[in-house]
Design a protein around this motif. Structure first.
Motif, PDB file in Angstrom:
ATOM      1  N   VAL A 280      17.998 -73.418 -55.445  1.00  0.00           N
ATOM      2  CA  VAL A 280      17.454 -74.717 -54.720  1.00  0.00           C
ATOM      3  C   VAL A 280      16.048 -74.522 -53.881  1.00  0.00           C
ATOM      4  N   HIS A 281      15.375 -75.421 -53.873  1.00  0.00           N
ATOM      5  CA  HIS A 281      13.848 -75.409 -53.219  1.00  0.00           C
ATOM      6  C   HIS A 281      13.093 -74.330 -53.712  1.00  0.00           C
ATOM      7  N   THR A 282      12.861 -74.123 -55.127  1.00  0.00           N
ATOM      8  CA  THR A 282      12.111 -73.005 -55.641  1.00  0.00           C
ATOM      9  C   THR A 282      10.762 -73.497 -55.809  1.00  0.00           C
ATOM     10  N   PRO A 283      10.103 -72.746 -56.233  1.00  0.00           N
ATOM     11  CA  PRO A 283       8.400 -73.201 -56.403  1.00  0.00           C
ATOM     12  C   PRO A 283       8.352 -74.038 -57.562  1.00  0.00           C
ATOM     13  N   PHE A 284       9.286 -74.313 -58.333  1.00  0.00           N
ATOM     14  CA  PHE A 284       9.465 -75.089 -59.464  1.00  0.00           C
ATOM     15  C   PHE A 284       9.789 -76.495 -59.198  1.00  0.00           C
ATOM     16  N   ASP A 285      10.364 -76.757 -57.900  1.00  0.00           N
ATOM     17  CA  ASP A 285      11.067 -78.018 -57.687  1.00  0.00           C
ATOM     18  C   ASP A 285       9.888 -78.628 -56.291  1.00  0.00           C
ATOM     19  N   GLY A 286      10.257 -79.949 -56.219  1.00  0.00           N
ATOM     20  CA  GLY A 286       9.735 -80.739 -55.224  1.00  0.00           C
ATOM     21  C   GLY A 286      10.776 -81.249 -54.524  1.00  0.00           C
ATOM     22  N   ASP A 287      11.780 -80.620 -54.181  1.00  0.00           N
ATOM     23  CA  ASP A 287      13.057 -81.080 -53.357  1.00  0.00           C
ATOM     24  C   ASP A 287      12.536 -81.973 -52.128  1.00  0.00           C
ATOM     25  N   THR A 288      12.882 -83.347 -51.964  1.00  0.00           N
ATOM     26  CA  THR A 288      12.622 -84.240 -50.922  1.00  0.00           C
ATOM     27  C   THR A 288      13.856 -84.704 -50.588  1.00  0.00           C
ATOM     28  N   VAL A 289      14.189 -85.045 -49.467  1.00  0.00           N
ATOM     29  CA  VAL A 289      15.224 -85.688 -48.629  1.00  0.00           C
ATOM     30  C   VAL A 289      14.650 -86.727 -47.630  1.00  0.00           C
ATOM     31  N   PHE A 290      14.897 -88.169 -48.046  1.00  0.00           N
ATOM     32  CA  PHE A 290      14.510 -89.111 -46.728  1.00  0.00           C
ATOM     33  C   PHE A 290      15.810 -89.350 -46.257  1.00  0.00           C
ATOM     34  N   ALA A 291      15.667 -89.721 -44.806  1.00  0.00           N
ATOM     35  CA  ALA A 291      16.761 -90.155 -43.950  1.00  0.00           C
ATOM     36  C   ALA A 291      16.217 -91.614 -43.395  1.00  0.00           C
ATOM     37  N   VAL A 292      17.176 -92.509 -43.341  1.00  0.00           N
ATOM     38  CA  VAL A 292      17.056 -93.641 -42.922  1.00  0.00           C
ATOM     39  C   VAL A 292      18.007 -94.145 -42.112  1.00  0.00           C
ATOM     40  N   ALA A 293      17.590 -95.180 -40.873  1.00  0.00           N
ATOM     41  CA  ALA A 293      18.870 -95.565 -40.188  1.00  0.00           C
ATOM     42  C   ALA A 293      18.573 -97.098 -39.962  1.00  0.00           C
ATOM     43  N   THR A 294      19.649 -97.891 -40.416  1.00  0.00           N
ATOM     44  CA  THR A 294      19.455 -99.277 -40.311  1.00  0.00           C
ATOM     45  C   THR A 294      19.784 -99.912 -39.010  1.00  0.00           C
ATOM     46  N   GLY A 295      20.534 -99.009 -38.029  1.00  0.00           N
ATOM     47  CA  GLY A 295      20.346 -99.246 -36.551  1.00  0.00           C
ATOM     48  C   GLY A 295      21.653-100.311 -36.082  1.00  0.00           C
ATOM     49  N   THR A 296      22.402-100.454 -36.606  1.00  0.00           N
ATOM     50  CA  THR A 296      23.646-101.663 -36.603  1.00  0.00           C
ATOM     51  C   THR A 296      24.762-101.096 -35.784  1.00  0.00           C
ATOM     52  N   TRP A 297      24.670 -99.816 -35.515  1.00  0.00           N
ATOM     53  CA  TRP A 297      25.849 -99.200 -34.951  1.00  0.00           C
ATOM     54  C   TRP A 297      25.486 -98.093 -33.965  1.00  0.00           C
ATOM     55  N   GLY A 298      25.874 -98.012 -32.701  1.00  0.00           N
ATOM     56  CA  GLY A 298      25.754 -96.868 -31.893  1.00  0.00           C
ATOM     57  C   GLY A 298      24.847 -96.904 -30.916  1.00  0.00           C
ATOM     58  N   GLN A 299      24.459 -98.292 -30.652  1.00  0.00           N
ATOM     59  CA  GLN A 299      23.685 -98.470 -29.595  1.00  0.00           C
ATOM     60  C   GLN A 299      23.729 -97.853 -28.056  1.00  0.00           C
ATOM     61  N   ASP A 300      25.038 -97.694 -27.901  1.00  0.00           N
ATOM     62  CA  ASP A 300      25.449 -97.179 -26.269  1.00  0.00           C
ATOM     63  C   ASP A 300      25.361 -95.958 -26.482  1.00  0.00           C
ATOM     64  N   ILE A 301      25.621 -95.049 -27.467  1.00  0.00           N
ATOM     65  CA  ILE A 301      25.973 -93.601 -27.588  1.00  0.00           C
ATOM     66  C   ILE A 301      24.939 -92.897 -26.706  1.00  0.00           C
ATOM     67  N   GLU A 302      25.227 -92.128 -25.446  1.00  0.00           N
ATOM     68  CA  GLU A 302      24.410 -91.294 -24.744  1.00  0.00           C
ATOM     69  C   GLU A 302      24.214 -90.082 -25.268  1.00  0.00           C
ATOM     70  N   ASN A 303      25.076 -89.317 -25.592  1.00  0.00           N
ATOM     71  CA  ASN A 303      25.028 -87.870 -26.239  1.00  0.00           C
ATOM     72  C   ASN A 303      24.244 -87.959 -27.586  1.00  0.00           C
ATOM     73  N   ARG A 304      22.839 -88.185 -27.330  1.00  0.00           N
ATOM     74  CA  ARG A 304      22.098 -88.390 -28.792  1.00  0.00           C
ATOM     75  C   ARG A 304      22.158 -86.930 -29.619  1.00  0.00           C
ATOM     76  N   ALA A 305      22.468 -85.872 -28.930  1.00  0.00           N
ATOM     77  CA  ALA A 305      22.386 -84.625 -29.811  1.00  0.00           C
ATOM     78  C   ALA A 305      23.744 -84.473 -30.673  1.00  0.00           C
ATOM     79  N   ASP A 306      24.708 -84.887 -30.131  1.00  0.00           N
ATOM     80  CA  ASP A 306      25.986 -84.663 -30.674  1.00  0.00           C
ATOM     81  C   ASP A 306      25.866 -85.913 -31.702  1.00  0.00           C
ATOM     82  N   LEU A 307      25.581 -86.903 -31.468  1.00  0.00           N
ATOM     83  CA  LEU A 307      25.356 -87.925 -32.512  1.00  0.00           C
ATOM     84  C   LEU A 307      24.802 -87.512 -33.962  1.00  0.00           C
TER      85      LEU A 307
END
Length: 350
Positions: A280-307
């Motif tokens: 995977v991730h070879t010179p022949f591939d264009g491997d791409t991952v997007f990450a999206v967050a819709t933001g309806t959960w976890g507003q009060d979580i303080e330990n961001r790194a753990d989340l």
């Protein structure tokens, strides 16, 4: 935080709040487009690992850039021509008054990635107008909670090593309301199958028979054979050249994240490709991952790194499952056989 995850009700990226997916295919051209519509916008990040990517608007997702939310993501076949699908989605969303506000104008933010399916045997003689703008329009208008897998959308003309590739999805939802999902079009140089066996590399992650009841590998992996398996296929004529592949996908969560946190999750989620495709991730591939967050959960979580750690870990597993499902659900196309045709007799029916 407790880890108490199970697949969502659809086992789909649409188990995440405010996400719908639309698709369109051209059965003559052997190609297609998938559009992930974010009904209320979303924070997003991206990670590109392959050596031959085809993308649009990924720089805008850098945490240092102005734009803080996106409106949709487009995954498309067609290589550079497939970027025309993004133009269609951008045009139509703007006509609906959706997009980044610049005075009275609206500029929809539609990051996109394309895979190479130009040599899969379909009729690509479209003259001076490719089909991708129209496919993008149709896919956007088809956006819903339910959609097809395998030979569908951006995965319609895809290949996965010696097998037919396809479009896959999966989800994991925790008891405390955290939702994580993945959508992927699998078109890789590497193989999703353990060489000499019928099991997916992702077999340990299977949930609820979603890959047909994966066989347990019957012997230790011969790593010398594994290293050469993708060039030793009986389909040698289909072995790709530089730039003719790419696995493109999205991981999504309903958590409230910053752009920097979303980018870190995209980086972590790339491990899902490594758990399900080799090499995977070879010179022949264009491997791409997007990450999206819709933001309806976890507003009060303080330990961001753990989340972030929690979401990134699960997202990688969900993406690995989605990769295997995309190949498992695919049907034969042209010279490319389907997984079920080649390995179906070895599945453990449950």
């Amino acid at each position: 935080m407790k880890f108490n995850f199970k697949p969502g009700p659809r086992n789909s990226i649409t188990d995440i709040d405010s996400i719908r997916v639309g698709q369109a295919e051209d059965p003559k051209v052997w190609t297609g487009v998938s559009v992930m519509l974010l009904d209320n916008g979303a924070v997003a990040g991206v990670d590109v690992r392959g050596g031959a990517p085809g993308t649009r608007d990924t720089d805008a997702l850098n945490p240092s850039c102005l734009v803080d939310r996106i409106d949709a993501i487009v995954l498309s076949g067609g290589s550079v021509f497939g970027l025309g699908a993004s133009s269609a989605v951008t045009d139509i969303l703007a006509s609906r008054g959706i997009g980044f506000p610049i005075g009275p104008a609206r500029a929809p933010i539609v990051p996109s990635a394309v895979l190479f399916d130009l040599l899969n045997g379909g009729d690509k003689n479209w003259g001076d107008k490719s089909p991708y703008w129209e496919l993008g329009r149709t896919a956007l208008n088809n956006a819903s909670l339910d959609f097809k897998l395998g030979n569908a959308g951006a995965g319609f003309g895809a290949k996965a090593g010696p097998l037919k590739g396809g479009l896959g999805t999966a989800s994991s939802v925790s008891g405390d309301g955290l939702q994580i999902g993945a959508l992927v079009a699998v078109n890789c140089v590497g193989s999703p199958i353990i060489p000499g066996q019928s099991a997916f590399w992702a077999w340990p992650f299977e949930q609820n028979n979603e890959m047909g009841g994966q066989p347990i590998p019957t012997s230790a992996i011969d790593f010398n054979s594994a290293q050469e398996a993708w060039t030793g296929s009986p389909l040698d004529s289909l072995i790709p050249r530089a730039g003719e592949n790419t696995t493109i996908g999205v991981v999504a969560t309903n958590a409230r994240l910053t752009k920097a946190e979303a980018q870190r999750i995209a980086i972590m989620a790339q491990d899902g490709y490594a758990r399900s495709i080799r090499p995977v991730h070879t010179p022949f591939d264009g491997d791409t991952v997007f990450a999206v967050a819709t933001g309806t959960w976890g507003q009060d979580i303080e330990n961001r790194a753990d989340l972030v750690n929690r979401i990134g870990l699960v997202a990688a597993d969900v993406l690995a499952r989605a990769v295997a499902r995309g190949v498992y659900e695919a049907s034969a196309l042209g010279a490319l056989p389907a997984y079920k045709e080649v390995h179906g007799k070895n599945l453990r029916k449950k």
